[in-house]
Design a protein around this motif. Structure first.
Motif, mmCIF file in Angstrom:
data_model
loop_
_atom_site.group_PDB
_atom_site.id
_atom_site.type_symbol
_atom_site.label_atom_id
_atom_site.label_comp_id
_atom_site.label_asym_id
_atom_site.label_seq_id
_atom_site.Cartn_x
_atom_site.Cartn_y
_atom_site.Cartn_z
ATOM 1 N N ALA A 1 -8.947 -0.773 10.848
ATOM 2 C CA ALA A 1 -8.725 -1.293 12.197
ATOM 3 C C ALA A 1 -10.028 -1.287 12.980
ATOM 4 C CB ALA A 1 -7.664 -0.458 12.914
ATOM 5 N N ALA A 2 -10.801 -0.188 12.870
ATOM 6 C CA ALA A 2 -12.063 -0.100 13.599
ATOM 7 C C ALA A 2 -13.021 -1.188 13.133
ATOM 8 C CB ALA A 2 -12.682 1.278 13.387
ATOM 9 N N LEU B 1 1.783 3.873 17.830
ATOM 10 C CA LEU B 1 2.727 4.533 16.927
ATOM 11 C C LEU B 1 3.565 3.535 16.140
ATOM 12 C CD1 LEU B 1 3.820 7.492 16.392
ATOM 13 C CD2 LEU B 1 5.720 6.825 17.828
ATOM 14 N N THR B 2 4.135 2.546 16.834
ATOM 15 C CA THR B 2 5.011 1.600 16.137
ATOM 16 C C THR B 2 4.233 0.820 15.086
ATOM 17 O OG1 THR B 2 4.696 0.118 17.995
ATOM 18 C CG2 THR B 2 6.764 1.283 17.884
ATOM 19 N N ALA B 3 2.952 0.517 15.387
ATOM 20 C CA ALA B 3 2.160 -0.218 14.397
ATOM 21 C C ALA B 3 1.892 0.660 13.181
ATOM 22 C CB ALA B 3 0.855 -0.692 15.017
ATOM 23 N N LEU B 4 1.513 1.930 13.419
ATOM 24 C CA LEU B 4 1.126 2.790 12.294
ATOM 25 C C LEU B 4 2.327 3.183 11.430
ATOM 26 C CD1 LEU B 4 -1.520 5.096 13.959
ATOM 27 C CD2 LEU B 4 -1.891 3.334 12.262
ATOM 28 N N LEU C 1 -2.477 -5.959 13.256
ATOM 29 C CA LEU C 1 -3.048 -7.063 12.494
ATOM 30 C C LEU C 1 -2.996 -6.753 11.001
ATOM 31 C CD1 LEU C 1 -4.304 -9.723 13.241
ATOM 32 C CD2 LEU C 1 -6.533 -8.643 13.195
ATOM 33 N N ILE C 2 -3.282 -5.487 10.655
ATOM 34 C CA ILE C 2 -3.222 -5.101 9.236
ATOM 35 C C ILE C 2 -1.767 -5.072 8.770
ATOM 36 C CG2 ILE C 2 -3.953 -3.396 7.536
ATOM 37 C CD1 ILE C 2 -5.995 -2.460 9.583
ATOM 38 N N VAL D 1 -4.371 -2.884 -6.561
ATOM 39 C CA VAL D 1 -4.721 -2.452 -5.199
ATOM 40 C C VAL D 1 -5.767 -3.383 -4.603
ATOM 41 C CG1 VAL D 1 -5.485 -0.523 -3.812
ATOM 42 C CG2 VAL D 1 -4.293 -0.096 -5.921
ATOM 43 N N VAL D 2 -6.714 -3.797 -5.441
ATOM 44 C CA VAL D 2 -7.775 -4.691 -4.962
ATOM 45 C C VAL D 2 -7.185 -6.019 -4.507
ATOM 46 C CG1 VAL D 2 -9.886 -5.886 -5.612
ATOM 47 C CG2 VAL D 2 -9.440 -3.589 -6.459
ATOM 48 N N TRP D 3 -6.249 -6.540 -5.324
ATOM 49 C CA TRP D 3 -5.580 -7.788 -4.930
ATOM 50 C C TRP D 3 -4.874 -7.610 -3.596
ATOM 51 C CZ3 TRP D 3 -6.125 -12.595 -5.895
ATOM 52 C CH2 TRP D 3 -6.609 -13.022 -7.135
ATOM 53 N N PHE D 4 -4.175 -6.482 -3.463
ATOM 54 C CA PHE D 4 -3.411 -6.261 -2.232
ATOM 55 C C PHE D 4 -4.336 -6.267 -1.021
ATOM 56 C CE2 PHE D 4 -1.224 -3.743 0.934
ATOM 57 C CZ PHE D 4 0.026 -4.310 0.908
ATOM 58 N N ILE D 5 -5.424 -5.475 -1.102
ATOM 59 C CA ILE D 5 -6.331 -5.372 0.048
ATOM 60 C C ILE D 5 -6.999 -6.719 0.326
ATOM 61 C CG2 ILE D 5 -8.462 -4.278 0.860
ATOM 62 C CD1 ILE D 5 -7.550 -1.748 -0.517
ATOM 63 N N MET D 6 -7.336 -7.454 -0.740
ATOM 64 C CA MET D 6 -7.972 -8.757 -0.530
ATOM 65 C C MET D 6 -7.041 -9.706 0.204
ATOM 66 S SD MET D 6 -10.133 -9.473 -3.991
ATOM 67 C CE MET D 6 -9.622 -11.154 -4.082
ATOM 68 N N LYS D 7 -5.771 -9.708 -0.203
ATOM 69 C CA LYS D 7 -4.810 -10.607 0.455
ATOM 70 C C LYS D 7 -4.635 -10.223 1.919
ATOM 71 C CE LYS D 7 -2.184 -11.816 -3.656
ATOM 72 N NZ LYS D 7 -0.998 -11.498 -4.461
ATOM 73 N N VAL D 8 -4.539 -8.895 2.179
ATOM 74 C CA VAL D 8 -4.365 -8.428 3.565
ATOM 75 C C VAL D 8 -5.547 -8.875 4.408
ATOM 76 C CG1 VAL D 8 -4.293 -6.380 5.019
ATOM 77 C CG2 VAL D 8 -2.906 -6.473 2.963
ATOM 78 N N LEU D 9 -6.757 -8.682 3.883
ATOM 79 C CA LEU D 9 -7.951 -9.043 4.657
ATOM 80 C C LEU D 9 -8.032 -10.548 4.868
ATOM 81 C CD1 LEU D 9 -10.651 -6.601 3.295
ATOM 82 C CD2 LEU D 9 -9.416 -6.530 5.453
ATOM 83 N N PHE D 10 -7.575 -11.313 3.863
ATOM 84 C CA PHE D 10 -7.600 -12.763 4.004
ATOM 85 C C PHE D 10 -6.694 -13.205 5.158
ATOM 86 C CE2 PHE D 10 -5.784 -16.940 2.844
ATOM 87 C CZ PHE D 10 -6.942 -17.683 2.971
#
Lengths: 168, 330
Positions: free
Chosen positions: B26-27, B89-92, B251-252, B274-283
């Motif tokens: 997030a930061a 809180l609700t986001a996390l 956003l995440i 995991v890499v696929w997951f994070i890549m899709k999220v960032l995209f």
């Protein structure tokens, strides 16, 4: 474990509801009521009905109480000013009526043969709810949805812009 | 006893990992957003502190914490103080049900890569996103300022309206997975991701989720050229920061939701899941930043009309059509 949780949740629920009806500030009352809803949702979860718990949060806490807040904000009350509540004369009869209702409820529950028995392990999967709603109770579901449709049309009729020569 | 301790430790490790990763992400999303927006507007964006501005987020946090935590004179103090926390809180909390990889087998025990695989996972996320409105509304109301109140009311009406379209857009996804559990929704997409099966649902989902997250082009609750900063006008210091922690974690969350519901979750060739997951999220997060850089804000009534008169009927129609196709194919 379940019993302990039940009593904790029950205590939270009753306290929150009591605080809700005694607050003068409407927004504070809404916050306490939502806290009560949360306890109620957890209670449903505890009883083995996770779907009912989710509905409790989504429908009541997430939609209906939000609409309440909307109305309260439309009233335009500033946080510092709280309206004068009605005096004893006004809500004395109401307290009396509610108290007698509660006495009746307690008596009824005590007479109920099923009271005090263990429910036993019970778990309601979301699929089972869907199957019975759209299988056995499909007629009731359809009737309720028609009623909602009528209500929507009625709301539209009341809220539509007035045509010329109307409402004068 | 030993078994219980191990599972407790596992849950704590997973929680710590997720919180660490999400908050760091997030930061750095704030930095990424400022840099990408800068490039889109033909300027550099922040690049002073650290190599390429990499230490900028830490400096922002230090700045926010050391600033005065100001409470307006006639505000409702307690509600004013806890409203920003509610947003964060609700986001996390939503991350509790997001599966980020298939179950891992370690030392002969199967470890699910999700904190809690609820069988009502989708409804859980949905419930949390409908509770997110409280942070906005209570914060705006408690500030006792007319701009905050206007922002709060806008936010309330917008979130409530677009929630319906959001929920209806997810019905076809649940239909094809036959479950509310996020892990099973991902499992059901092992051959084809849902975006190919339900393209209309994906479009409706993306539009309504943008409105739910109050981001440009649907940032009317904080439209700075009409109502100063909307619901967080009166906030300062780390409480303002908490609203931003909420926004960027959200956003995440949206990235993760889109990935799980439509983009096939962790499925993908060659690279580890995991890499696929994070890549899709960032995209997905990048698409949201891109939208912010290139879309103007509509008028408020246009937003409400679009939601109620276009998006919700379309979503309902989509439910009926995809249900009919499903029955016809069986």
């Amino acid at each position: 474990m379940t019993t302990v949780l039940f009593y904790i949740l029950g205590f939270i629920m009753l306290t929150a509801t009591l605080l809700c009806i005694t607050r003068r500030n409407p927004v504070h009352a809404v916050i306490y009521l939502v806290a009560g809803f949360f306890a109620l949702a957890l209670m449903f979860y505890l009883l083995g009905a996770p779907l009912a718990a989710a509905w409790q949060i989504i429908v009541y806490a997430g939609a209906i109480m939000v609409l309440f807040l909307f109305i309260i904000m439309m009233l335009g009350l500033a946080p510092q000013e709280t309206p004068e509540g009605p005096g004893w004369r006004r809500w004395g009869p109401l307290v009396l009526l509610s108290a007698s209702l509660m006495v009746c409820t307690v008596l009824l529950i005590m007479q109920d043969p099923a009271a005090g028995k263990e429910i036993g392990d019970f778990y309601l999967a979301p699929q089972a709810v869907g199957e019975s709603l759209f299988g056995r109770y499909v007629l009731a579901v359809e009737m309720v949805s028609f009623q909602l449709l009528f209500a929507t049309i009625g709301a539209y009729l009341l809220g539509r812009p007035l045509s010329k020569g109307e409402g004068q | 006893m030993n078994e219980m301790l191990i599972s407790l430790a596992l849950i704590l490790v997973k929680l710590g990992l997720i919180f660490g990763v999400v908050l760091t992400m997030a930061a750095y999303l704030v930095l990424a957003e400022r840099k990408i927006l800068g490039r889109m507007q033909l300027r550099y964006g922040p690049n002073r502190i650290g190599p390429g501005g990499m230490i900028e987020p830490m400096c922002d946090v230090i700045k926010l914490i050391t600033k005065e935590d100001f409470i307006p004179d006639r505000a409702d103090k307690w509600v004013f103080l806890f409203a920003p926390g509610l947003t964060a809180l609700t986001a996390l909390l939503s991350f509790a049900v997001v599966p980020f990889a298939p179950p891992l087998t370690l030392f002969g025990r199967e470890i699910p890569m999700v904190v809690c695989d609820l069988n009502i996972g989708l409804l859980y996320i949905f419930g949390l996103s409908s509770l997110a409105v409280y942070g906005v509304v209570l914060g705006g109301w408690a500030s006792n300022s007319k701009y905050s109140l206007l922002g709060a009311m806008r936010g309330l009406a917008q979130l409530l309206s677009y929630e319906l379209a959001l929920g209806l857009a997810l019905v076809p996804v649940v239909m094809s997975a036959k479950s509310f559990s996020l892990t099973e929704i991902v499992m059901a997409q092992s051959t084809w991701p849902n975006i190919l099966q339900h393209p209309l649902a994906f479009i409706i989902f993306m539009i309504s989720v943008t409105a739910e997250s109050k981001r440009t082009p649907f940032d009317m609750p904080e439209a700075e050229n009409e109502i100063v900063a909307g619901f967080h006008t009166e906030y300062s210091g780390m409480r303002l920061g908490l609203f931003f922690v909420g926004e960027y974690s959200n956003l995440i969350v949206i990235g993760a939701m889109t990935t799980v519901f439509f983009l096939g979750g962790w499925h993908g060739p060659f690279l580890p899941p995991v890499v696929w997951f994070i890549m899709k999220v960032l995209f997905v997060a990048f698409i949201f930043i891109w939208m912010r850089g290139s879309m103007p804000r509509p008028r408020y009534d246009q937003l409400m009309h679009f939601g109620w008169k276009v998006l919700i009927p379309l979503a309902l129609l989509n439910v009926v059509v995809s249900g009919a196709i499903r029955i016809a194919l069986n």
